[in-house]
Scaffold this motif. Structure first.
Motif, PDB file in Angstrom:
ATOM      1  N   ALA A  43      68.268  52.125   3.207  1.00 48.18           N
ATOM      2  CA  ALA A  43      68.066  52.808   4.389  1.00 48.18           C
ATOM      3  C   ALA A  43      67.944  54.161   4.279  1.00 48.18           C
ATOM      4  CB  ALA A  43      69.013  52.328   5.183  1.00 48.18           C
ATOM      5  N   TYR A  44      69.328  55.117   3.868  1.00 48.84           N
ATOM      6  CA  TYR A  44      70.126  56.137   3.957  1.00 48.84           C
ATOM      7  C   TYR A  44      68.928  56.712   2.648  1.00 48.84           C
ATOM      8  CZ  TYR A  44      73.714  55.917   6.876  1.00 48.84           C
ATOM      9  OH  TYR A  44      74.187  55.298   7.621  1.00 48.84           O
ATOM     10  N   PHE A  45      68.723  55.625   1.339  1.00 46.36           N
ATOM     11  CA  PHE A  45      67.697  56.579   0.410  1.00 46.36           C
ATOM     12  C   PHE A  45      66.890  56.346   0.679  1.00 46.36           C
ATOM     13  CE2 PHE A  45      72.036  56.779  -2.050  1.00 46.36           C
ATOM     14  CZ  PHE A  45      71.807  57.537  -2.907  1.00 46.36           C
ATOM     15  N   ARG A  46      65.769  55.343   0.971  1.00 39.95           N
ATOM     16  CA  ARG A  46      64.383  55.565   1.856  1.00 39.95           C
ATOM     17  C   ARG A  46      64.219  56.224   2.170  1.00 39.95           C
ATOM     18  NH1 ARG A  46      65.674  49.687   1.418  1.00 39.95           N
ATOM     19  NH2 ARG A  46      66.355  50.079   4.225  1.00 39.95           N
ATOM     20  N   ALA A  47      65.207  56.760   3.247  1.00 43.76           N
ATOM     21  CA  ALA A  47      64.627  57.902   4.400  1.00 43.76           C
ATOM     22  C   ALA A  47      64.653  59.393   3.632  1.00 43.76           C
ATOM     23  CB  ALA A  47      66.102  58.127   5.302  1.00 43.76           C
ATOM     24  N   ALA A  48      65.695  59.119   2.312  1.00 44.18           N
ATOM     25  CA  ALA A  48      65.715  60.113   1.907  1.00 44.18           C
ATOM     26  C   ALA A  48      64.633  60.373   1.098  1.00 44.18           C
ATOM     27  CB  ALA A  48      67.518  60.008   0.188  1.00 44.18           C
ATOM     28  N   ALA A  52      62.396  63.955   0.549  1.00 44.34           N
ATOM     29  CA  ALA A  52      62.045  64.695  -0.220  1.00 44.34           C
ATOM     30  C   ALA A  52      60.606  65.298  -0.613  1.00 44.34           C
ATOM     31  CB  ALA A  52      62.496  63.650  -1.841  1.00 44.34           C
ATOM     32  N   GLY A  53      60.104  64.726   0.056  1.00 46.65           N
ATOM     33  CA  GLY A  53      58.763  65.272   0.111  1.00 46.65           C
ATOM     34  C   GLY A  53      58.433  66.370   0.962  1.00 46.65           C
ATOM     35  N   THR A  55      58.535  67.006   4.468  1.00 48.85           N
ATOM     36  CA  THR A  55      58.234  66.876   6.098  1.00 48.85           C
ATOM     37  C   THR A  55      58.693  65.726   6.295  1.00 48.85           C
ATOM     38  OG1 THR A  55      55.809  65.967   6.287  1.00 48.85           O
ATOM     39  CG2 THR A  55      56.325  64.960   4.452  1.00 48.85           C
ATOM     40  N   LEU A  56      58.867  65.557   7.728  1.00 50.95           N
ATOM     41  CA  LEU A  56      58.990  64.149   8.028  1.00 50.95           C
ATOM     42  C   LEU A  56      58.173  63.353   8.466  1.00 50.95           C
ATOM     43  CD1 LEU A  56      60.964  66.091  10.860  1.00 50.95           C
ATOM     44  CD2 LEU A  56      62.015  64.875   8.742  1.00 50.95           C
ATOM     45  N   ASP A  57      56.569  63.838   7.799  1.00 47.17           N
ATOM     46  CA  ASP A  57      55.461  62.461   7.685  1.00 47.17           C
ATOM     47  C   ASP A  57      56.125  60.939   7.373  1.00 47.17           C
ATOM     48  OD1 ASP A  57      54.334  64.352   8.934  1.00 47.17           O
ATOM     49  OD2 ASP A  57      53.467  64.674   8.313  1.00 47.17           O
ATOM     50  N   GLY A  58      56.010  59.891   7.670  1.00 49.69           N
ATOM     51  CA  GLY A  58      56.982  58.720   7.803  1.00 49.69           C
ATOM     52  C   GLY A  58      58.164  58.157   7.522  1.00 49.69           C
ATOM     53  N   TYR A  59      58.848  59.701   8.544  1.00 52.48           N
ATOM     54  CA  TYR A  59      60.468  59.566   8.393  1.00 52.48           C
ATOM     55  C   TYR A  59      60.441  58.391   9.721  1.00 52.48           C
ATOM     56  CZ  TYR A  59      65.295  60.282   8.308  1.00 52.48           C
ATOM     57  OH  TYR A  59      66.558  60.327   8.654  1.00 52.48           O
ATOM     58  N   ASP A  60      61.360  57.185   9.902  1.00 51.30           N
ATOM     59  CA  ASP A  60      60.872  55.961  10.853  1.00 51.30           C
ATOM     60  C   ASP A  60      62.027  55.872  11.345  1.00 51.30           C
ATOM     61  OD1 ASP A  60      63.704  55.739   9.413  1.00 51.30           O
ATOM     62  OD2 ASP A  60      62.749  53.619   8.740  1.00 51.30           O
ATOM     63  N   GLY A  61      62.394  57.494  12.496  1.00 55.18           N
ATOM     64  CA  GLY A  61      63.989  57.282  13.282  1.00 55.18           C
ATOM     65  C   GLY A  61      64.753  56.498  13.027  1.00 55.18           C
ATOM     66  N   THR A  62      65.437  55.700  12.328  1.00 52.16           N
ATOM     67  CA  THR A  62      65.554  54.382  12.244  1.00 52.16           C
ATOM     68  C   THR A  62      67.642  55.838  11.889  1.00 52.16           C
ATOM     69  OG1 THR A  62      65.805  54.089  10.310  1.00 52.16           O
ATOM     70  CG2 THR A  62      64.842  53.097  11.907  1.00 52.16           C
ATOM     71  N   ARG A  63      67.780  56.672  11.144  1.00 50.51           N
ATOM     72  CA  ARG A  63      68.348  57.467  10.637  1.00 50.51           C
ATOM     73  C   ARG A  63      68.899  58.608  11.626  1.00 50.51           C
ATOM     74  NH1 ARG A  63      72.171  53.269   9.040  1.00 50.51           N
ATOM     75  NH2 ARG A  63      71.037  51.831   8.355  1.00 50.51           N
ATOM     76  N   ALA A  72      68.676  63.620  -0.872  1.00 53.42           N
ATOM     77  CA  ALA A  72      67.243  64.523  -1.352  1.00 53.42           C
ATOM     78  C   ALA A  72      67.918  65.404  -1.556  1.00 53.42           C
ATOM     79  CB  ALA A  72      65.800  64.565   0.002  1.00 53.42           C
ATOM     80  N   LEU A  73      68.622  66.603  -1.889  1.00 51.60           N
ATOM     81  CA  LEU A  73      68.575  67.623  -2.173  1.00 51.60           C
ATOM     82  C   LEU A  73      69.411  67.405  -3.719  1.00 51.60           C
ATOM     83  CD1 LEU A  73      70.133  69.975   0.928  1.00 51.60           C
ATOM     84  CD2 LEU A  73      68.074  70.077  -0.602  1.00 51.60           C
ATOM     85  N   LEU A  74      70.538  65.882  -3.443  1.00 49.98           N
ATOM     86  CA  LEU A  74      70.274  65.703  -5.335  1.00 49.98           C
ATOM     87  C   LEU A  74      69.636  64.730  -5.551  1.00 49.98           C
ATOM     88  CD1 LEU A  74      73.936  65.033  -3.619  1.00 49.98           C
ATOM     89  CD2 LEU A  74      73.321  67.072  -5.189  1.00 49.98           C
TER      90      LEU A  74
END
Length: 445
Positions: A43-48, A52-53, A55-63, A72-74
């Motif tokens: 879940a963390y890597f999917r949010a990352a 990584a793009g 933008t927050l577009d598509g961020y699901d708010g679960t984390r 994402a920075l790594l």
């Protein structure tokens, strides 16, 4: 309370020794171990991958976004994330050293506390786990140290600048681990507790402003996009970790929801002995039988959970107590099978057991200290007057209560970012008790 500080040259020398030893230990781990994934890692890597793009577009708010941003920075590379967390481990070592030195004035004590982080497998091995705890521990300790420095600085400009950085760190801790959303609020009175009213207001505002922007801004994002006045959209599902234990008491009007969840709960209990995390397996079928989407189902779960808590406060209270007890159990999260050498694996396993025993002893000592605070012993009176010690010790107590009120899952994991805080406040308190005993012995001689 201000303690005499040792010469800077000696401090720098021992800080260098600590860092060198910690670095060598991590070189060995790099050769012998590997990054470890857990149920939350995906879940963390999917949010990352969304962040990584850029933008927050598509961020699901679960984390909350702090750890996904770190990942994402790594470059979403597990090995780089592990390296980043080992670098944070070096930072944790120095922050423990600096905080203990500043509070106690005892260089030897500071070296012991800094070294203990690298001698307790439950702590340094967690750096390989692709989870939030190492980053959280670093930010919590950074917040504690900056709060201490801001309060003790005599020049208002420097004090305010340090308080500003501390507010950023405390706000960031909340955005990495939702449990620490109250961290900035808890430390604010301690930051603003010294000096004239103008100095107190300046430090307090410098601390509060960035934390409010970070934490309030994120809640605004979640509310405006998903309609939850909360840091995430998961509140209802988290509450079911509590109320699922007595979910059968839901009225008949909730039969589809109730019976579907009970099916998954009972299967989980049969398999593992408890219902922890059964909700995550039940969500797909729950959405089908209720006709509710993911977010509406979370709202509904929150509503029915609050109904159950109101109707059965005794059952909720029992769960709360059980979660609070579990918080102190100090398990070691690691994967022995990743160590290729049988000898090294046996050695590290034995070492882990010793380290866990030390953590359990520290936790017991901490709880005894809390129980002793109302009494009039000399060293206890000194601790009560020590604002910096109280800030750290009180944070653990407050967190132990908050974590069990809001969730009933893997409660022992909630202590991981604070385990070294427990140890450092216990070590400082033990040193104060020893000093008090020596003074009494000298007076009696």
């Amino acid at each position: 309370m201000t303690n005499p500080q040792p010469a800077r040259g000696r401090v720098a020398l021992w800080a260098g020794v600590l860092l060198t030893a910690a670095f060598i230990e991590r070189l060995w781990l790099w050769a012998a171990y590997a990054p470890v994934e857990y149920g939350d890692t995906g879940a963390y890597f999917r949010a990352a991958s969304v962040l990584a793009g850029g933008t927050l577009d598509g961020y699901d708010g679960t984390r909350v976004p702090g750890y996904p941003l770190f990942v994402a920075l790594l470059d979403l590379d597990p090995v780089r994330v592990w390296l980043g967390q080992m670098a944070l481990g070096l930072g944790i070592t120095i922050l423990l050293f600096l905080w203990t030195l500043r509070v106690s004035g005892n260089l030897r004590l500071a070296v012991i506390v800094g070294a203990l982080y690298n001698l307790i497998p439950g702590q340094f091995l967690f750096e390989a786990n692709l989870l939030t705890e190492t980053l959280t521990a670093f930010l919590v300790l950074l917040s504690l140290w900056l709060a201490l420095e801001a309060r003790r600085r005599s020049r208002l400009g420097w004090a305010s600048a340090i308080a500003l950085l501390g507010g950023v760190a405390a706000g960031a801790a909340g955005l990495v681990r939702i449990l620490f959303y109250p961290l900035a609020v808890w430390l604010l009175p301690f930051v603003a507790s010294a000096g004239r009213w103008r100095e107190r207001w300046a430090r307090g505002l410098a601390w509060a402003a960035p934390a409010a922007i970070l934490l309030g801004g994120w809640i605004y994002f979640i509310d405006s996009h998903y309609g939850f006045l909360a840091p995430t959209t998961m509140g209802g599902y988290n509450l079911v970790q509590h109320t699922g234990v007595f979910f059968e008491y839901l009225p008949e009007e909730y039969a589809p929801l109730r019976d579907t969840y009970l099916k998954y709960r009972d299967a989980r209990i049969a398999e593992r002995g408890d219902q922890t995390n059964a909700i995550w397996e039940a969500i797909p079928e729950l959405t089908r039988v209720t006709g509710l989407g993911f977010y509406d189902l979370s709202r509904e779960m929150q509503r029915v959970s609050l109904l159950l808590i109101r109707e059965h406060p005794d059952l909720y209270a029992l769960n709360v107590v059980e979660g609070w007890v579990g918080f102190w159990k100090a398990p070691v999260y690691w994967q022995p099978d990743l160590i290729a050498s049988p000898f090294a694996r046996r050695l590290l396993s034995a070492w882990s057991n010793v380290g866990r025993g030390l953590c359990l002893a520290a936790n017991a000592a901490y709880l005894l200290l809390l129980a002793a605070l109302p009494f009039r012993m000399d060293f206890v009176r000194r601790l009560r007057r020590d604002v910096d010690w109280l800030a750290a010790a009180g944070l653990v107590a407050v967190t132990s209560v908050l974590q069990t009120l809001t969730d009933h899952g893997d409660n022992p994991r909630f202590l991981v970012p604070l385990q070294m805080v427990v140890i450092m406040v216990v070590v400082v308190a033990a040193a104060r008790a020893l000093e008090s005993w020596r003074r009494r012995a000298e007076l009696a001689a």
